[in-house]
Design an enzyme around this catalytic site. Structure first.
Site, PDB file in Angstrom:
ATOM      1  N   HIS A 126      15.363  40.949  87.480  1.00 43.40           N
ATOM      2  CA  HIS A 126      16.211  42.091  86.448  1.00 43.40           C
ATOM      3  C   HIS A 126      17.089  40.738  86.208  1.00 43.40           C
ATOM      4  CE1 HIS A 126      17.471  44.797  84.538  1.00 43.40           C
ATOM      5  NE2 HIS A 126      17.536  45.948  84.237  1.00 43.40           N
ATOM      6  N   ASP A 141      14.645  41.541  80.855  1.00 41.84           N
ATOM      7  CA  ASP A 141      16.026  42.802  80.995  1.00 41.84           C
ATOM      8  C   ASP A 141      14.494  43.797  80.548  1.00 41.84           C
ATOM      9  OD1 ASP A 141      18.532  41.553  80.968  1.00 41.84           O
ATOM     10  OD2 ASP A 141      18.495  41.880  78.400  1.00 41.84           O
TER      11      ASP A 141
END
Length: 415
Positions: free
Chosen positions: A386, A390
């Site tokens: 992450h 995204d």
């Protein structure tokens, strides 16, 4: 004349290995280039061949020892005569009681399938004990006819093996409980170098990456229909079976092109984007799963991908995969569905930033055109870092993959 057996060069930056198994014991006859020992590295098992014809001499290292590249591990006496009663080297693990003796006894009989003179690796011996299979009656599929864990498990699943177990004599049936009643056994087996490396890298991935998993599902109807319709023609023309992995690798390459961050990696404070896709795929080997890399997969057809995977699978079984073929990779596809997995959260393989998990296909009720119908469905799981990817990009990637699989025509016209 005695000839030294040295640890061969194992690849760039690899300076040591673990002596996994002696394939020849002192006093046994050996031929030039015949494997006499198996070394375990971080990625693969490597056979050490005999440099000359002769008789196996003294071992300079024991199973489980760490050996350096170029070190002498044994000698071969050229032109000698084999001993009729070679003394086997001691196994590098704790005995586990009478069950192990029972598993070892059949191995001394003349083999019906695999070579009786070949010793069993720790994992194979454990599988023999757990499944109560006579190794002398099992055909080995490993390199040189050696028995693998998969051979033992497959033999145990055969009806005749179950019947043989069920048809034991009353005397043995009554003796077994008394021999094992209240018996609590433990077994300590040294972790292989491969397993140690896997454990270390997976934990590093958890400690470094901000991992998250996003799920979707895909209707496999169109791909299954195409495969059923063309599989015979495909195999006749290309010499390889048409599987599902070819479709998924091709679809993943297209999705990676649309969402380049999934194919990127973090190096220091920079992001490295790539215009190529080197896809890592997991294949089964006698010592466990290995992950060779399909280089420039974006340039290959479905047939080219299937040929490459088929070649990897064959050479993984033979133990001839090269370490360079398992280095690199920009994205990984792991198919737990072949083992029956319904859903999982795979762990990324650093420095890669994402891994796609495939799962088993099963019919589930879905709504199509207002009607509830049964469709062959598969869950998809994308685990990703992450820090770089995204949630929107992860979902976009999975949707692009889903669309390509549900409408394989997109694979032809690059949509």
């Amino acid at each position: 004349m005695a000839t030294e057996v040295k640890v061969p060069t194992l690849g760039e930056s690899i300076t040591e290995a673990t002596l996994g198994q002696w394939l020849k014991q002192p006093g046994e006859a050996v031929k030039a280039d015949e494997p006499i020992a198996s070394l375990e590295t971080d990625k693969v098992a490597v056979d050490v061949p005999s440099p000359v014809d002769g008789v196996m001499g003294e071992h300079s290292a024991a199973e489980g020892d760490t050996v350096l590249v170029g070190a002498t591990i044994a000698i071969v006496n050229a032109g000698g005569q084999a001993s009729t009663s070679a003394t086997p080297a001691p196994e590098n693990r704790t005995a586990v009681g009478k069950a192990e003796a029972a598993a070892a006894a059949p191995a001394a009989k003349p083999a019906q399938g695999s070579d009786a003179g070949m010793p069993l690796s720790p994992s194979v011996r454990r599988a023999v004990i757990e499944n109560q299979v006579d190794p002398a009656g099992v055909q080995g599929s490993g390199k040189g006819g050696r028995l693998t864990k998969e051979d033992v498990v497959a033999a145990a699943a055969k009806p005749e093996a179950k019947a043989a177990s069920a048809g034991a004599s009353p005397a043995s049936a009554t003796a077994a409980p008394s021999a094992t009643a209240g018996d609590r056994r433990e077994e300590r087996v040294r972790m292989t170098r491969l397993r140690q490396t896997v454990a270390k890298r997976l934990k590093e991935a958890q400690n470094t990456a901000a991992m998250l998993t996003t799920f979707n599902d895909v209707d496999m109807t169109a791909v299954m229909e195409a495969r059923a319709k063309y599989k015979d023609l495909f195999e006749k023309k290309h010499g390889v079976r048409l599987g599902f992995m070819g479709f998924f690798v091709k679809a993943a390459c297209m999705a990676l092109k649309d969402v380049p961050s999934v194919n990127a990696s973090i190096e220091g404070d920079e992001i490295v984007y790539r215009d190529y896709a080197d896809i890592s795929v997991a294949v089964s080997a006698p010592n466990g799963l290995v992950v060779p890399v399909i280089r420039d997969a974006q340039t290959l057809s479905v047939a080219g991908i299937e040929r490459t995977i088929g070649d990897f699978g064959k050479r993984a079984k033979d133990g001839t995969l090269k370490m360079d073929e398992m280095r690199g990779g920009t994205f990984t596809i792991s198919n737990g569905g072949v083992f029956g997995s319904l859903m999982s959260t795979p762990i990324i393989n650093p420095p890669q930033s994402a891994v796609l998990g495939l799962h088993r296909i099963e019919e589930r009720p879905v709504v199509r055109n207002g009607q509830i119908v049964a469709r062959p469905m598969m869950y998809l799981a994308l685990s990703y870092d992450h820090r770089l990817i995204d949630g929107r990009e992860a979902v976009t990637f999975l949707v692009a993959l889903k669309n390509a699989i549900e409408d394989p025509t997109r694979l032809l016209i690059d949509l």
